[in-house]
Every structure is written in structure tokens, then in C-alpha cells.
Design a protein around this motif. Sequence first.
Motif, short mmCIF file in Angstrom:
data_model
loop_
_atom_site.label_atom_id
_atom_site.label_comp_id
_atom_site.label_asym_id
_atom_site.label_seq_id
_atom_site.Cartn_x
_atom_site.Cartn_y
_atom_site.Cartn_z
N ALA A 60 0.82 -1.20 0.00
CA ALA A 60 0.00 0.00 0.00
C ALA A 60 0.86 1.26 0.00
O ALA A 60 0.60 2.21 -0.76
CB ALA A 60 -0.94 -0.01 1.21
N LEU B 219 1.43 4.14 -2.94
CA LEU B 219 1.19 5.56 -2.68
C LEU B 219 2.29 6.44 -3.24
O LEU B 219 2.02 7.51 -3.78
CB LEU B 219 1.05 5.77 -1.17
N SER C 242 -9.30 10.09 -1.86
CA SER C 242 -9.72 9.34 -0.68
C SER C 242 -11.18 9.64 -0.30
O SER C 242 -11.95 8.73 -0.03
CB SER C 242 -8.81 9.66 0.52
N SER D 224 -12.31 3.95 -4.16
CA SER D 224 -11.29 3.62 -3.17
C SER D 224 -11.83 2.68 -2.10
O SER D 224 -11.17 1.70 -1.72
CB SER D 224 -10.74 4.90 -2.53
N GLN D 225 -13.04 2.94 -1.60
CA GLN D 225 -13.57 2.06 -0.56
C GLN D 225 -13.91 0.68 -1.14
O GLN D 225 -13.70 -0.35 -0.48
CB GLN D 225 -14.78 2.70 0.14
N LEU E 184 -10.65 -1.21 -1.49
CA LEU E 184 -10.18 -1.69 -0.19
C LEU E 184 -10.93 -2.95 0.23
O LEU E 184 -10.32 -3.94 0.64
CB LEU E 184 -10.36 -0.59 0.86
N VAL F 163 -2.94 6.61 -5.16
CA VAL F 163 -3.73 6.75 -3.93
C VAL F 163 -4.81 5.66 -3.88
O VAL F 163 -5.03 5.02 -2.84
CB VAL F 163 -4.36 8.15 -3.83
N TYR F 164 -5.49 5.46 -5.02
CA TYR F 164 -6.49 4.39 -5.07
C TYR F 164 -5.87 3.04 -4.73
O TYR F 164 -6.40 2.27 -3.93
CB TYR F 164 -7.14 4.33 -6.46
N TRP G 3 -5.20 2.58 -0.94
CA TRP G 3 -6.35 2.13 -0.17
C TRP G 3 -6.74 0.70 -0.53
O TRP G 3 -7.07 -0.11 0.34
CB TRP G 3 -7.54 3.07 -0.40
N ARG G 4 -6.71 0.39 -1.83
CA ARG G 4 -7.09 -0.96 -2.25
C ARG G 4 -6.21 -2.02 -1.61
O ARG G 4 -6.70 -3.00 -1.05
CB ARG G 4 -7.01 -1.07 -3.78
N LEU H 33 -4.18 -1.75 0.96
CA LEU H 33 -4.25 -1.78 2.42
C LEU H 33 -5.29 -2.81 2.87
O LEU H 33 -5.21 -3.35 3.98
CB LEU H 33 -4.60 -0.39 2.96
#
Length: 423
Positions: A73, A77, A231, A241-242, A245, A363-364, A367-368, A370
Amino acid sequence: MPPHLNVSAPSGIRLGLRENWPQFSLLVLINAFVGGMVGLERTVVPLIGSEEFKIASTTIVVSFIVSFGIVKAIANLVSGHFADVYGRKHMLVLGWLFGLPVPFMIGWGPSWGWIIAANALLGINQGFAWSMTVIMKVDLVGPKSRGLAVGLNEFAGYLSVGVTAFLTGYIAQRYGLRPQPFYLGIAYAVLGLALSILLVRDTRHHVGLELANHAAPAEKVGFWAIFRRASFGDRNLFAASQAGLVNNLNDGMSWGIFPLFFTAFGLGVEQIGVLKAVYPAVWGVLQTVTGPLSDRWGRKGLIVAGMWVQAGGLFLTAATRSFGWWFVASLLLGLGTAMVYPTLIASVSDASHPSWRARSLSVYRFWRDLGYAIGALSAGIMTDLFGAAWAISAIGVLTFASGALVAVVMNEHRPVRELERAR
């Protein structure tokens, strides 16, 4: 504008898959090797922890996925920023240099700490190398075929994950859990590094050409502004992003928990290898269909339906106790993930200006990926407390809820056909 992208495109540079097929095909092949590095671990490594190192705690066994997910992750980033500053090719090569020691450390490491450290290096390898193959393909094809480009990239990577998961299970059944299955990884790393150094060309001129035909951003956008926008500041980027994740959260859970769950009901390593191969293989192959479909039909519907199909696969896995039903559940997981994976990346590209697209994708992907760490850790704790079936079901509920959130929050992307009619 990042200094690396502040270039004018030479006259021979054109955007499109047909116009750039030699480099595009080379990057597809390289990403197959990148995916194979993850496939090394899908079947065998959880069993090394439980059987060879005699680790009783599921939470400790899945700790290698936690180290992988967190490091990957963070590498994601920073990879987009470094790619804009230093070039895509340099980051691709650097990713392979970090990946080179991984199969040796897992195949011959004397303690579980070596496996965890190897997965930290694997996280850097994947964060840099896989990110660059995605970004470079999107650079090459331009705005009209992003779904197709991402679909082909992810097809190569995840088909290789599946094939390698099967091969490592087959080899482990006949020769043992270590080191023989990891000879494949040595070949992947050497070939990937050699091709990246010798044959790959940077795509900065293709980005320059797209920028020349694209309206300039209203203001200079810094890294933290992009981080906030990707985000939670932009509804489409937040929804993507969510969902990314949660998608990788359930994948991290299946990576660590499924082999132990199947073993508890008497399956051998080779049968587990088949189940662990079917999921990413179906995921990989069908992305060649779902990626282009998202270009024509739009992104939102495929994402929502895909998350719900994944949830169905997880519920079926938790509720059944036979190889046949688990095989069907693996097919559903592969189908659902194929609907979601390339479509999410394409939706992030749609919502990003070319001058900061690489950074928003990073950034996507932060989060993914992570989600790997969160999924493995939470599923490990729930398995130790309540059992694997409860852990799998809980992740299924979360996956369904994530799809519902996309349905409410995301605005639909206008397909290519509508854009062409609007001109």
C-alpha cells in the motif's frame, strides 16, 4: 506539472492499442511475471506456517499477508509520484530489483521472520512493478480504451497468479512445501528484470501527447490535495477507493484463511491448489471481457454487481463443506472480482486529469492494497475467536455493503459511444 511529464511528444508518437502493440504486449508479458510472484504464495505459504513452522495461531500465520499489504500500500502511494518525477521504466526496474531475493528467502528461510521479511520486499515489488505496468498501458492507449488496457493487464497478472497457485500446489504435493515450488519464482524474477531493463521504453512522450490535447487543470494540484480528493473529496474516487479496499480485504482473507479452512475438512494440497487457482484464473481471463464492457456500458453497474457476486461466493464457501460447492464458490469469486477489478481502475482514470492520473491511481491502489492487511488481520483474529466460517461470512456481509455504497454514491461514467455522439 511534474517535471518528468513536461515534455513535447515526438512526431512519431501516437496513442492507441494498435499503434503501440509491441510495447503493450511486452508489458502484458512482464505483468504475467509480476503476478506469478504473488501466485507463489497463494497455496503453499499458509501451509508452511502451520505445518512446517508449527504455528497454531491463525493470526500469526496470516502475518505475512499483513506485512505484504502494508508495504505494498505504501509503495503504491509513492510509486505514482516517483513515476512522474523519475520515469515509469526506472520504477519498474526498481520493483524487480526488490523482488529478486523473495523466492530465495521463502524457499530457504530458516524462520517465519524470513517469510514476513520476504513479503515486505514482495510488497515493494508489486507496488512498483504492477503499478507501472498499469500506468504505462493506460499511457499508451489513451482515453478511449482504458477499460480494455486495464483488463488485459489484470488478465495477464491474475491468470499467472492462478496458474502459479496450481503449479506450486502440484509441485508441493509431490516434492514438499519447500524449496521446489519456489524455483518458479526465481525464473519469474530473472526474466521480469531482464525484459524491463533491455526492452521496455518509457511512456512519458505518450503522456505529453495526451496532455497537449487535454485542457490544463485549473490549478496546480499537489500530492496531498490529490490524496484528499482520491480518498474522500470526490464522490466517484471515494466510491472506487472504498470498494477497492473491501475487494482486496476479502482477497486477503481468502489468501490466508481458505487454505487452512479447506485443510481442516480433509483436502490435500493439490486440491487446495485447484481451488486457489480457479478464483484468480477466472478473475484474470474474464477481465478481457469486463474491461472493454465497462468502456461501452459504464462502470457503476459492473462494480455494484461484481461486489454482490463476490459476497455470494463468500457466503457459499462458509455454508458448505465439499470440494464441489467450494469450486462453484471460487468461480463466483473470480467472476465478481473480474467485474470489479479493471472497472475500478478505469473509473479512477476517468475521474483524474492526465497530469495527476498516475498519482490518483497510486492513492487508489494505496487504499485498495491496504485491504490485504486489514482483511488478513481481521479474518485471522475472527478465526481464532469464532472460527473460519464466521470470519468468511462477516467479510461477505462487508463486501455486500460496499457494493451498496457504490450504488448510492458513484455517478455513472458516460460510455465511449455516448461521448462520440456528444461531439
